[in-house]
Write a protein that holds these residues in place. Structure first.
Motif, PDB file in Angstrom:
ATOM      1  N   ASP A  74      46.468 -14.304   1.025  1.00  0.00           N
ATOM      2  CA  ASP A  74      46.265 -13.272   2.042  1.00  0.00           C
ATOM      3  C   ASP A  74      45.122 -12.353   1.612  1.00  0.00           C
ATOM      4  N   ALA A  75      44.355 -11.885   2.595  1.00  0.00           N
ATOM      5  CA  ALA A  75      43.233 -10.976   2.331  1.00  0.00           C
ATOM      6  C   ALA A  75      43.501  -9.624   2.967  1.00  0.00           C
ATOM      7  N   VAL A  76      43.418  -8.571   2.157  1.00  0.00           N
ATOM      8  CA  VAL A  76      43.491  -7.193   2.645  1.00  0.00           C
ATOM      9  C   VAL A  76      42.063  -6.695   2.735  1.00  0.00           C
ATOM     10  N   ARG A  77      41.560  -6.522   3.941  1.00  0.00           N
ATOM     11  CA  ARG A  77      40.150  -6.214   4.161  1.00  0.00           C
ATOM     12  C   ARG A  77      39.955  -4.712   4.310  1.00  0.00           C
ATOM     13  N   ILE A  78      39.153  -4.139   3.416  1.00  0.00           N
ATOM     14  CA  ILE A  78      38.947  -2.688   3.432  1.00  0.00           C
ATOM     15  C   ILE A  78      37.585  -2.318   4.017  1.00  0.00           C
ATOM     16  N   GLY A  79      36.784  -3.301   4.382  1.00  0.00           N
ATOM     17  CA  GLY A  79      35.547  -3.041   5.091  1.00  0.00           C
ATOM     18  C   GLY A  79      34.413  -2.546   4.218  1.00  0.00           C
ATOM     19  N   LEU A  80      33.486  -1.845   4.862  1.00  0.00           N
ATOM     20  CA  LEU A  80      32.275  -1.376   4.211  1.00  0.00           C
ATOM     21  C   LEU A  80      32.575  -0.244   3.236  1.00  0.00           C
ATOM     22  N   GLY A  81      32.046  -0.356   2.033  1.00  0.00           N
ATOM     23  CA  GLY A  81      32.227   0.703   1.051  1.00  0.00           C
ATOM     24  C   GLY A  81      31.637   0.303  -0.280  1.00  0.00           C
ATOM     25  N   PRO A  82      31.582   1.227  -1.228  1.00  0.00           N
ATOM     26  CA  PRO A  82      31.037   0.917  -2.545  1.00  0.00           C
ATOM     27  C   PRO A  82      31.965  -0.017  -3.328  1.00  0.00           C
ATOM     28  N   THR A  83      31.401  -0.739  -4.264  1.00  0.00           N
ATOM     29  CA  THR A  83      32.215  -1.620  -5.106  1.00  0.00           C
ATOM     30  C   THR A  83      33.341  -0.867  -5.815  1.00  0.00           C
ATOM     31  N   PRO A  84      33.127   0.358  -6.313  1.00  0.00           N
ATOM     32  CA  PRO A  84      34.254   1.059  -6.945  1.00  0.00           C
ATOM     33  C   PRO A  84      35.423   1.314  -5.999  1.00  0.00           C
ATOM     34  N   GLU A  90      42.089  -2.409  -5.605  1.00  0.00           N
ATOM     35  CA  GLU A  90      42.753  -3.446  -6.418  1.00  0.00           C
ATOM     36  C   GLU A  90      43.680  -2.813  -7.449  1.00  0.00           C
ATOM     37  N   ALA A  91      43.297  -1.646  -7.957  1.00  0.00           N
ATOM     38  CA  ALA A  91      44.103  -0.975  -8.979  1.00  0.00           C
ATOM     39  C   ALA A  91      45.324  -0.263  -8.406  1.00  0.00           C
ATOM     40  N   THR A  92      45.270   0.122  -7.135  1.00  0.00           N
ATOM     41  CA  THR A  92      46.327   0.994  -6.595  1.00  0.00           C
ATOM     42  C   THR A  92      47.186   0.369  -5.507  1.00  0.00           C
ATOM     43  N   LEU A  93      46.691  -0.631  -4.791  1.00  0.00           N
ATOM     44  CA  LEU A  93      47.526  -1.256  -3.760  1.00  0.00           C
ATOM     45  C   LEU A  93      48.564  -2.139  -4.441  1.00  0.00           C
ATOM     46  N   PRO A  94      49.843  -1.914  -4.175  1.00  0.00           N
ATOM     47  CA  PRO A  94      50.877  -2.625  -4.939  1.00  0.00           C
ATOM     48  C   PRO A  94      51.014  -4.099  -4.583  1.00  0.00           C
ATOM     49  N   ASP A  95      50.470  -4.513  -3.452  1.00  0.00           N
ATOM     50  CA  ASP A  95      50.706  -5.878  -2.989  1.00  0.00           C
ATOM     51  C   ASP A  95      49.507  -6.792  -3.171  1.00  0.00           C
ATOM     52  N   VAL A  96      48.510  -6.401  -3.984  1.00  0.00           N
ATOM     53  CA  VAL A  96      47.369  -7.278  -4.246  1.00  0.00           C
ATOM     54  C   VAL A  96      47.266  -7.540  -5.741  1.00  0.00           C
ATOM     55  N   GLN A  97      46.727  -8.693  -6.069  1.00  0.00           N
ATOM     56  CA  GLN A  97      46.613  -9.098  -7.472  1.00  0.00           C
ATOM     57  C   GLN A  97      45.161  -9.290  -7.919  1.00  0.00           C
ATOM     58  N   GLY A  98      44.232  -9.105  -7.005  1.00  0.00           N
ATOM     59  CA  GLY A  98      42.828  -9.261  -7.354  1.00  0.00           C
ATOM     60  C   GLY A  98      41.953  -8.727  -6.243  1.00  0.00           C
ATOM     61  N   GLY A  99      40.648  -8.883  -6.400  1.00  0.00           N
ATOM     62  CA  GLY A  99      39.747  -8.383  -5.372  1.00  0.00           C
ATOM     63  C   GLY A  99      38.369  -9.005  -5.473  1.00  0.00           C
ATOM     64  N   ILE A 100      37.664  -9.062  -4.343  1.00  0.00           N
ATOM     65  CA  ILE A 100      36.280  -9.528  -4.306  1.00  0.00           C
ATOM     66  C   ILE A 100      35.467  -8.577  -3.430  1.00  0.00           C
ATOM     67  N   GLN A 101      34.359  -8.111  -3.973  1.00  0.00           N
ATOM     68  CA  GLN A 101      33.395  -7.323  -3.217  1.00  0.00           C
ATOM     69  C   GLN A 101      32.184  -8.189  -2.899  1.00  0.00           C
ATOM     70  N   VAL A 102      31.825  -8.270  -1.631  1.00  0.00           N
ATOM     71  CA  VAL A 102      30.575  -8.918  -1.233  1.00  0.00           C
ATOM     72  C   VAL A 102      29.464  -7.898  -1.441  1.00  0.00           C
ATOM     73  N   THR A 103      28.580  -8.154  -2.388  1.00  0.00           N
ATOM     74  CA  THR A 103      27.550  -7.166  -2.695  1.00  0.00           C
ATOM     75  C   THR A 103      26.376  -7.794  -3.416  1.00  0.00           C
ATOM     76  N   GLY A 104      25.201  -7.308  -3.079  1.00  0.00           N
ATOM     77  CA  GLY A 104      23.992  -7.657  -3.811  1.00  0.00           C
ATOM     78  C   GLY A 104      23.635  -6.623  -4.854  1.00  0.00           C
ATOM     79  N   SER A 105      24.512  -5.607  -5.022  1.00  0.00           N
ATOM     80  CA  SER A 105      24.344  -4.586  -6.052  1.00  0.00           C
ATOM     81  C   SER A 105      22.992  -3.891  -5.920  1.00  0.00           C
ATOM     82  N   HIS A 106      22.191  -3.907  -6.988  1.00  0.00           N
ATOM     83  CA  HIS A 106      20.903  -3.209  -7.004  1.00  0.00           C
ATOM     84  C   HIS A 106      19.740  -4.154  -6.712  1.00  0.00           C
ATOM     85  N   ASN A 107      20.041  -5.373  -6.286  1.00  0.00           N
ATOM     86  CA  ASN A 107      19.007  -6.389  -6.098  1.00  0.00           C
ATOM     87  C   ASN A 107      18.288  -6.213  -4.763  1.00  0.00           C
ATOM     88  N   PRO A 108      17.194  -6.959  -4.546  1.00  0.00           N
ATOM     89  CA  PRO A 108      16.444  -6.833  -3.291  1.00  0.00           C
ATOM     90  C   PRO A 108      17.296  -7.122  -2.061  1.00  0.00           C
TER      91      PRO A 108
END
Length: 467
Positions: A74-84, A90-108
């Protein structure tokens, strides 16, 4: 059906590629399937998914979620926001065990990728390669996961502001601060945060725009701080802070327009921390100034030099229970009264707190840091296989000669003139040199030493390669 990633995108610390060339929706789908398989085999069932503001991020997020669901997670989608914010969820939601951020970080702007966390720890190195192996063999579990949308922005911003608990409103009200979001994903969170903070706040480029029309969002490159410097000067502000494209790197300038680099910020945070937690271990990366490690010792702390890379710093901090760590690139991780991950917005809040608790302006704190002369990262191309051999050869020669060598991540050599570092990049066919001395003459002698060692291994510092 198996999937093979382009050989360049599974990096040491995250997944990164050029959209439409080395990275696309099929890769995102395969990342989802591989990660979901990993999560389920570890006993998990749900992960949180976020994205930055790049033009390609919504499409990649859709494909990623479809891949997660296809392998039964299952995916809990939090939408647009910073990676932190993803890390926070991921650290505070009790029903998730991991997380993925779609991000290019500081790249072009045409780059994108994924930052992945499982069980509160970053997924990097061999674990990322394992995701690639699962995809290449089609070793994916099947299932029918679901997805839902949740709003965590308000809770995240409240948690950021909690970094100022215990500090008087009168003290906070005196601050006049500039903020530059660089049109990156931190913009909306920054707007909400500064609405909660006392004082006077001047904001630049908070509208999320994945084309980055004002300047590139990488605060480790000095020219990207020009707009912030101009704002601080024009408004006579106390200091300014800037963020990268996904909000996990901080940059800063003081009232005099001086840049406060990542290791210098860490010195300020260390002084604040050690007044409250004497004797603490503080982690800095092997590229950081010697002034940082000396300063931590002088303040009664335990300096701990570790490998470069935010994932490596976070993991080692957790292993040794260090309350603070960071690196030259502006990734700063707080584990005292926070979660141990790199969060530039929280680092900005802690810079305000440090100034109040230490009773000195940010400009005075920056001014107290001893001035040294150093090089930037000098990056030059060397064959991908040969680069590691060169480092090994240099290390062996120096150790046999009785030199003071720290081999934790490449070769860091201390001499009466200062220190120099040679290491192989984990993400490119590049060798990296950095050196630091008390004066320019000492720096030149260090670089002569570096070049002599490189020559003995049949290589030389050629044209500079971008990060």
């Amino acid at each position: 059906m198996a999937h093979r990633f382009h050989r360049s995108i599974l990096r040491e610390y995250d997944v990164r590629g050029v959209v439409g060339q080395t990275l696309g929706p099929d890769d995102a789908h395969a990342i989802g399937r591989s990660f979901a398989t990993l999560v389920r085999r570890a006993g998990g069932q749900a992960v949180v998914v976020g994205r930055d503001g790049r033009v390609s991020s919504p499409e990649l997020e859709e494909a990623l979620v479809a891949g997660l669901n296809a392998s039964g997670v299952d995916a809990v989608r939090i939408g647009l926001g910073p990676t932190p914010m993803l890390y926070y969820a991921e650290a505070t939601l009790p029903d998730v065990q991991g997380g993925i951020q779609v991000t290019g970080s500081h790249n072009p702007a045409d780059h994108n990728g994924f930052k992945i966390v499982l069980g509160g720890l970053p997924v990097f190195g061999d674990d990322l390669q394992h995701l690639g192996s699962l995809a290449a063999t089609g070793d994916w579990l099947a299932g029918q996961g679901r997805h839902e949308h949740r709003d965590v922005l308000g809770a995240y911003v409240d948690r950021l502001a909690a970094g100022l608990h215990g500090i008087s409103l009168d003290a906070l009200a005196r601050f006049r601060i500039g903020w530059d979001a660089g049109n990156g994903a931190a913009g909306p969170a920054l707007e909400r945060l500064t609405q909660q903070l006392p004082g006077e706040h001047h904001l630049l480029f908070t509208q999320v725009d994945g084309t980055f029309p004002n300047h590139h969002p990488d605060p480790t490159v000095e020219r990207n701080l020009d707009d912030l410097r101009a704002l601080v000067a024009a408004k006579s502000l106390h200091f300014g802070v800037a963020f990268d494209g996904d909000g996990d790197r901080i940059g800063a300038v003081d009232a005099a327009g001086r840049v406060i680099w990542g290791d210098q910020l860490l010195m300020i945070y260390a002084e604040d921390l050690l007044t409250r937690l004497p004797g603490s271990t503080i982690v800095g990366d092997v590229k950081a100034s010697g002034v940082l490690f000396d300063r931590i010792s002088t303040l009664g702390g335990n300096p701990y030099m570790w490998k470069t890379g935010h994932s490596l710093i976070k993991s080692e901090m957790k292993r040794i229970s260090a309350p603070l760590g960071g690196e030259m690139t502006g990734h700063v991780c707080f584990a005292d009264d926070y979660y141990g991950f790199d969060d530039a917005l929280y680092a900005a809040v802690r810079l305000i707190a440090a100034s109040v608790r230490l009773g000195r302006s940010v400009t005075d704190l920056r001014g107290a840091i001893p001035e040294v002369v150093n090089t930037p990262e000098l990056r030059f191309q060397v064959d991908d296989v040969r680069k590691f051999a060169v480092v090994d050869e240099v290390r062996d020669r120096l150790e046999q000669a009785g030199a003071r060598v720290n081999p934790i991540d490449g070769v860091r050599v201390t001499t009466p003139d200062g220190w120099w570092l040679l290491r192989a990049s984990n993400t490119q066919d590049v060798l990296v040199v950095r050196a630091e001395s008390r004066d320019q003459a000492g720096l030149e002698r260090l670089l002569v030493d570096v070049d002599a060692q490189l020559a003995q291994s049949g290589v030389s510092r050629g044209p500079q390669v971008a990060h």
